[in-house]
Design a protein around this motif. Structure first.
Motif, mmCIF file in Angstrom:
data_model
loop_
_atom_site.group_PDB
_atom_site.id
_atom_site.type_symbol
_atom_site.label_atom_id
_atom_site.label_comp_id
_atom_site.label_asym_id
_atom_site.label_seq_id
_atom_site.Cartn_x
_atom_site.Cartn_y
_atom_site.Cartn_z
ATOM 1 N N PRO A 313 0.736 -1.279 -0.010
ATOM 2 C CA PRO A 313 -0.081 0.050 0.068
ATOM 3 C C PRO A 313 0.882 1.299 0.105
ATOM 4 O O PRO A 313 0.191 2.456 -0.223
ATOM 5 N N LEU A 314 2.148 1.168 0.012
ATOM 6 C CA LEU A 314 2.877 2.416 0.413
ATOM 7 C C LEU A 314 3.064 2.960 -0.957
ATOM 8 O O LEU A 314 3.734 1.879 -2.032
ATOM 9 N N VAL A 315 3.187 4.083 -1.511
ATOM 10 C CA VAL A 315 3.539 4.824 -2.812
ATOM 11 C C VAL A 315 4.339 5.881 -2.288
ATOM 12 O O VAL A 315 4.258 6.831 -1.751
ATOM 13 N N PRO A 316 5.524 5.898 -3.001
ATOM 14 C CA PRO A 316 6.633 7.021 -2.962
ATOM 15 C C PRO A 316 6.079 8.236 -3.174
ATOM 16 O O PRO A 316 5.265 8.514 -4.047
ATOM 17 N N GLY A 317 6.313 9.052 -2.141
ATOM 18 C CA GLY A 317 5.856 10.416 -2.290
ATOM 19 C C GLY A 317 4.495 10.716 -1.457
ATOM 20 O O GLY A 317 4.202 11.833 -1.191
ATOM 21 N N ASN A 318 3.610 9.777 -1.186
ATOM 22 C CA ASN A 318 2.510 9.756 -0.521
ATOM 23 C C ASN A 318 2.500 9.713 0.909
ATOM 24 O O ASN A 318 3.511 9.211 1.414
ATOM 25 N N THR A 319 1.154 10.049 1.734
ATOM 26 C CA THR A 319 1.536 9.903 3.221
ATOM 27 C C THR A 319 0.290 8.764 3.255
ATOM 28 O O THR A 319 -0.702 8.852 3.029
ATOM 29 N N SER A 320 0.904 7.862 4.198
ATOM 30 C CA SER A 320 -0.080 6.806 4.617
ATOM 31 C C SER A 320 -0.341 6.553 5.956
ATOM 32 O O SER A 320 0.561 6.832 6.883
ATOM 33 N N LYS A 321 -1.614 6.322 6.188
ATOM 34 C CA LYS A 321 -2.232 6.302 7.463
ATOM 35 C C LYS A 321 -2.291 4.918 7.708
ATOM 36 O O LYS A 321 -2.962 4.313 7.255
ATOM 37 N N ALA A 322 -1.191 4.499 8.719
ATOM 38 C CA ALA A 322 -1.088 3.171 8.659
ATOM 39 C C ALA A 322 -0.586 2.897 10.169
ATOM 40 O O ALA A 322 -0.081 3.658 10.857
ATOM 41 N N ARG A 323 -0.698 1.493 10.716
ATOM 42 C CA ARG A 323 -0.045 0.980 11.903
ATOM 43 C C ARG A 323 1.190 0.154 11.452
ATOM 44 O O ARG A 323 1.059 -0.921 10.700
ATOM 45 N N LEU A 324 2.234 0.505 12.067
ATOM 46 C CA LEU A 324 3.620 -0.384 11.672
ATOM 47 C C LEU A 324 3.718 -0.868 13.172
ATOM 48 O O LEU A 324 3.724 -0.550 14.052
ATOM 49 N N VAL A 325 4.468 -2.266 12.723
ATOM 50 C CA VAL A 325 4.977 -2.956 13.986
ATOM 51 C C VAL A 325 6.504 -3.104 13.788
ATOM 52 O O VAL A 325 6.878 -3.592 12.596
ATOM 53 N N PHE A 326 7.233 -2.961 14.588
ATOM 54 C CA PHE A 326 8.566 -2.835 14.466
ATOM 55 C C PHE A 326 9.275 -4.347 15.007
ATOM 56 O O PHE A 326 8.912 -4.674 15.955
#
Length: 451
Positions: A313-326
């Motif tokens: 879902p990640l598009v370079p240059g865009n902002t993604s509202k997301a939950r990341l797990v590290f």
């Protein structure tokens, strides 16, 4: 609706020939029809056969499907449709009701996405099955540990012999000398060491004496990683996880997502850059992200075999509202997208970066002290102005201090940077290395311009 611009579409092309063919198809007269709604973009284009090719693009998670025989993702038709929309600034026919061939595909994708975020199964599982799984996992880990230890012992002897022979002899050895040891590390299931050994083959040994400190740095990293793994039990738990990850002993994605103790961050993540590389048959896609609220950087890695599609879902240059797990580490950086809500083409808030190269150096030193194996350290630095001295390009801050732009950085993109900034100081996202930097994009008010 947040359609991609042409620079972002360029980033999605699998190769140069697809990019060229896609741009040629960005002509309204070549399409029989094209429409979109909030979640999907679709169109029909006449190909070489009797029936037109049906192209579909998931706008929420950036995935493609086309009825053409191409095995590239996206194919030239998907790229052409995106370029067409980008050149029309998103002004295309809107249709709420989708054709059946579109709704069937996009509905299945939505169902799969929902299934991924369902809560984990109940903890009340069959105890015998759980015990067996734990024993099987322990056995696999012990077997792998023996393989890794044997491989590391061989690597340590190889490294010591190489150093005793003198680094000045390296140019005469040839790439086969290093590739053989890298292959041995793959057999030992220590892929992290294999990658480090392969770094020797990327050095230009015939360009003055600049190769000598590069070779010494790689050798030092290998030695440090060997000693860290041999003394694993004496290290703090999170440092142990970092070392194992560097060796190539990674936590499985499913295990990480289901781990309740893993660090998760909900944020609006700017996809500040992407780089794809291929080694043998594996494509590695690196996505660098910056959390607008958490002020955290993250690296999301995706892998694919040859020309297989990488769905993200990640598009370079865009902002993604997301939950990341590290992933567990004493300096968490690598992450997975656990849940993605939406993408937008603007920044939700203004961003503040480091004031000068002096502050950049302090942050870089801190990061390397925490993780001496780190290669590219992402940063946001304010008020940088591009300048040239003799044959090299530099970024200069307001104090007059400079950092050299990496020699591999395309000069055409440097001229693009000059055009966007008109030679004026501007905030830049970049990848910081020990002696050079790699610009990623420009922050302008509430927008981000990818380079």
């Amino acid at each position: 609706m947040n359609f991609l611009n042409e620079d972002q579409v360029n980033q999605l092309a699998p190769d140069a020939s697809s990019l060229k063919a896609g741009k040629d198809l960005a002509n309204e007269r070549k399409w029989l029809n094209y429409q979109s709604n909030e979640r999907v973009l679709w169109g029909e284009v006449q190909g070489s056969g009797k029936d037109p090719y049906r192209t579909q693009i998931d706008l929420q998670n950036t995935a493609f499907k086309c009825s053409c025989p191409s095995r590239k993702f996206p194919c030239k038709h998907g790229l052409g449709l995106l370029f067409l929309v980008a050149r029309r600034n998103g002004e295309i026919p809107q249709l709420t009701t989708e054709p059946s061939w579109v709704s069937e595909w996009i509905n299945k994708r939505s169902e799969k996405a929902e299934a991924k975020i369902q809560p984990p199964i109940s903890e009340e599982q069959d105890s015998e099955k759980t015990d067996k799984q734990a024993k099987d996992k322990e056995k696999r880990q012990n077997d792998r540990l023996l393989k890794v230890e044997a491989g590391i012992a061989e690597l340590d002897l190889w490294l010591r012999d190489m150093v005793r022979g003198g680094l000045l002899a390296l140019p005469e050895k040839g790439s086969a000398y290093f590739e053989k040891m890298a292959a041995r590390m793959v057999d030992a299931q220590a892929t992290g060491f294999a990658s480090l050994v392969k770094e020797f083959t990327k050095i230009n040994y015939y360009k003055g004496d600049s190769w000598q400190p590069q070779a010494l740095e790689i050798a030092a990293k290998i030695h440090l990683q060997i000693e860290a793994f041999r003394n694993l039990d004496q290290l703090p738990p999170l440092v142990q996880e970092e070392v194992k990850s560097r060796v190539g002993w990674n936590v499985q994605q499913k295990e990480l997502i289901e781990n309740k103790e893993a660090e998760t961050i909900d944020d609006e993540w700017v996809v500040i850059g992407r780089r794809s590389t291929q080694e043998e048959d594996i494509v590695l896609q690196r996505n660098w992200l910056y959390g607008c609220n958490s002020k955290r950087f993250a690296l999301v890695l995706n892998f694919a075999y040859k020309t297989a599609a990488i769905e993200t879902p990640l598009v370079p240059g865009n902002t993604s509202k997301a939950r990341l797990v590290f992933y567990p580490s004493h300096s968490p950086f690598r992450a997975l997208v656990k849940h993605h809500l939406e993408s937008k083409s603007f920044l939700p808030t203004s961003l503040e970066g480091l004031e000068s190269w002096h502050h950049s150096q302090l942050e870089y030193t801190r990061a390397i002290a925490q993780n001496p194996w780190a290669d590219d350290i992402p940063q946001l630095v304010e008020h940088l102005q591009i300048t040239k001295y003799q044959t090299h390009w530099y970024l200069q801050d307001t104090t007059g201090a400079v950092m050299r732009i990496h020699d591999s950085f395309e000069e055409a993109i440097i001229w693009k940077l000059l055009a966007f900034t008109a030679g004026q100081p501007t905030p830049l996202f970049l990848l910081r290395q020990s002696t050079s930097v790699w610009p990623l994009g420009i922050v302008q008010n509430f927008s981000y311009q990818l380079l």
